[in-house]
Design a protein around this motif. Structure first.
Motif, PDB file in Angstrom:
ATOM      1  N   THR A 124       2.398  -1.395  -0.420  1.00  0.00           N
ATOM      2  CA  THR A 124       3.733  -1.310   0.163  1.00  0.00           C
ATOM      3  C   THR A 124       4.711  -2.145  -0.659  1.00  0.00           C
ATOM      4  O   THR A 124       4.295  -2.993  -1.458  1.00  0.00           O
ATOM      5  CB  THR A 124       3.729  -1.844   1.613  1.00  0.00           C
ATOM      6  OG1 THR A 124       3.442  -3.261   1.574  1.00  0.00           O
ATOM      7  CG2 THR A 124       2.695  -1.123   2.472  1.00  0.00           C
ATOM      8  N   PRO A 125       6.014  -1.943  -0.464  1.00  0.00           N
ATOM      9  CA  PRO A 125       6.993  -2.816  -1.133  1.00  0.00           C
ATOM     10  C   PRO A 125       6.772  -4.296  -0.785  1.00  0.00           C
ATOM     11  O   PRO A 125       6.978  -5.170  -1.624  1.00  0.00           O
ATOM     12  CB  PRO A 125       8.338  -2.311  -0.617  1.00  0.00           C
ATOM     13  CG  PRO A 125       8.084  -0.866  -0.304  1.00  0.00           C
ATOM     14  CD  PRO A 125       6.671  -0.829   0.228  1.00  0.00           C
ATOM     15  N   ILE A 126       6.314  -4.569   0.426  1.00  0.00           N
ATOM     16  CA  ILE A 126       6.032  -5.956   0.819  1.00  0.00           C
ATOM     17  C   ILE A 126       4.860  -6.495   0.003  1.00  0.00           C
ATOM     18  O   ILE A 126       4.898  -7.634  -0.480  1.00  0.00           O
ATOM     19  CB  ILE A 126       5.745  -6.053   2.335  1.00  0.00           C
ATOM     20  CG1 ILE A 126       7.026  -5.744   3.110  1.00  0.00           C
ATOM     21  CG2 ILE A 126       5.191  -7.425   2.716  1.00  0.00           C
ATOM     22  CD1 ILE A 126       6.851  -5.577   4.595  1.00  0.00           C
ATOM     23  N   HIS A 127       3.810  -5.687  -0.182  1.00  0.00           N
ATOM     24  CA  HIS A 127       2.684  -6.094  -1.033  1.00  0.00           C
ATOM     25  C   HIS A 127       3.162  -6.405  -2.446  1.00  0.00           C
ATOM     26  O   HIS A 127       2.789  -7.428  -3.025  1.00  0.00           O
ATOM     27  CB  HIS A 127       1.623  -4.988  -1.117  1.00  0.00           C
ATOM     28  CG  HIS A 127       0.800  -4.822   0.109  1.00  0.00           C
ATOM     29  ND1 HIS A 127       0.364  -3.588   0.518  1.00  0.00           N
ATOM     30  CD2 HIS A 127       0.325  -5.709   1.001  1.00  0.00           C
ATOM     31  CE1 HIS A 127      -0.357  -3.731   1.613  1.00  0.00           C
ATOM     32  NE2 HIS A 127      -0.386  -5.001   1.941  1.00  0.00           N
ATOM     33  N   ARG A 128       3.975  -5.505  -2.992  1.00  0.00           N
ATOM     34  CA  ARG A 128       4.459  -5.693  -4.371  1.00  0.00           C
ATOM     35  C   ARG A 128       5.267  -6.972  -4.512  1.00  0.00           C
ATOM     36  O   ARG A 128       5.064  -7.741  -5.451  1.00  0.00           O
ATOM     37  CB  ARG A 128       5.285  -4.485  -4.828  1.00  0.00           C
ATOM     38  CG  ARG A 128       4.423  -3.289  -5.155  1.00  0.00           C
ATOM     39  CD  ARG A 128       5.246  -2.214  -5.755  1.00  0.00           C
ATOM     40  NE  ARG A 128       5.857  -2.715  -6.990  1.00  0.00           N
ATOM     41  CZ  ARG A 128       6.135  -1.977  -8.026  1.00  0.00           C
ATOM     42  NH1 ARG A 128       5.857  -0.698  -8.009  1.00  0.00           N
ATOM     43  NH2 ARG A 128       6.693  -2.488  -9.098  1.00  0.00           N
TER      44      ARG A 128
END
Length: 163
Positions: A124-128
């Motif tokens: 996810t963008p949060i992971h990235r």
């Protein structure tokens, strides 16, 4: 991670924790080393990596996505790649992930390594964002351990008198 002076142990710990934090099923941690042929990235830790598989233990700068992430100092997250390119090993046999991300570890404009992660589900963008922020912290830790490492290998000496 602090207190562990062995970079291979640090690499293994980073991979075990990092894969859990971002729900990855595969991880590889490569550290940059100077060789007579130039800088190479050598694997020091992994998670879910097939034993004796097609993966390489070393890459030159610019070689494969691992070497390219190091040379460009940019995260690489391909959205499409050949199904047979990457496999994650389990007792059931090899499985193919759905998402890949390759992150350079850079501190003070120096490439210290690369972390490659793969997951069955998309990052996810949060992971990235989390991973990109974490790379600097990993880099600071690697730099600290590299400074400590020479002291372990040399015998203790009596301090010289002050001049």
């Amino acid at each position: 991670m602090q207190g562990h002076r062995d970079l291979e142990l640090v690499g293994a710990l980073v991979m075990e924790e990092l894969t859990r934090w971002v729900a990855a099923q595969y991880g590889a941690f490569y550290l940059a080393e100077e060789t007579p042929e130039g800088t190479e990235l050598r694997i020091v830790g992994s998670y879910g990596r097939p034993a004796g598989g097609n993966g390489h233990d070393r890459f030159k700068m610019g070689e494969s996505l691992v070497g390219q992430a190091a040379r460009s100092r940019r995260t690489i997250a391909p959205t499409a790649y050949p199904v047979t390119h990457i496999s994650i090993s389990s007792g059931l046999g090899p499985m193919t992930p759905g998402s890949l991300i390759v992150l350079p570890v850079v501190v003070d404009d120096q490439v210290l390594g690369v972390i490659e992660l793969a997951s069955f589900t998309a990052f996810t963008p949060i992971h990235r964002d989390f991973l990109e922020q974490l790379m600097e912290m990993v880099g600071v830790n690697v730099k600290h351990h590299r400074r400590q490492r020479p002291h372990r290998r040399t015998p203790r000496r009596v301090a010289a008198p002050h001049r």
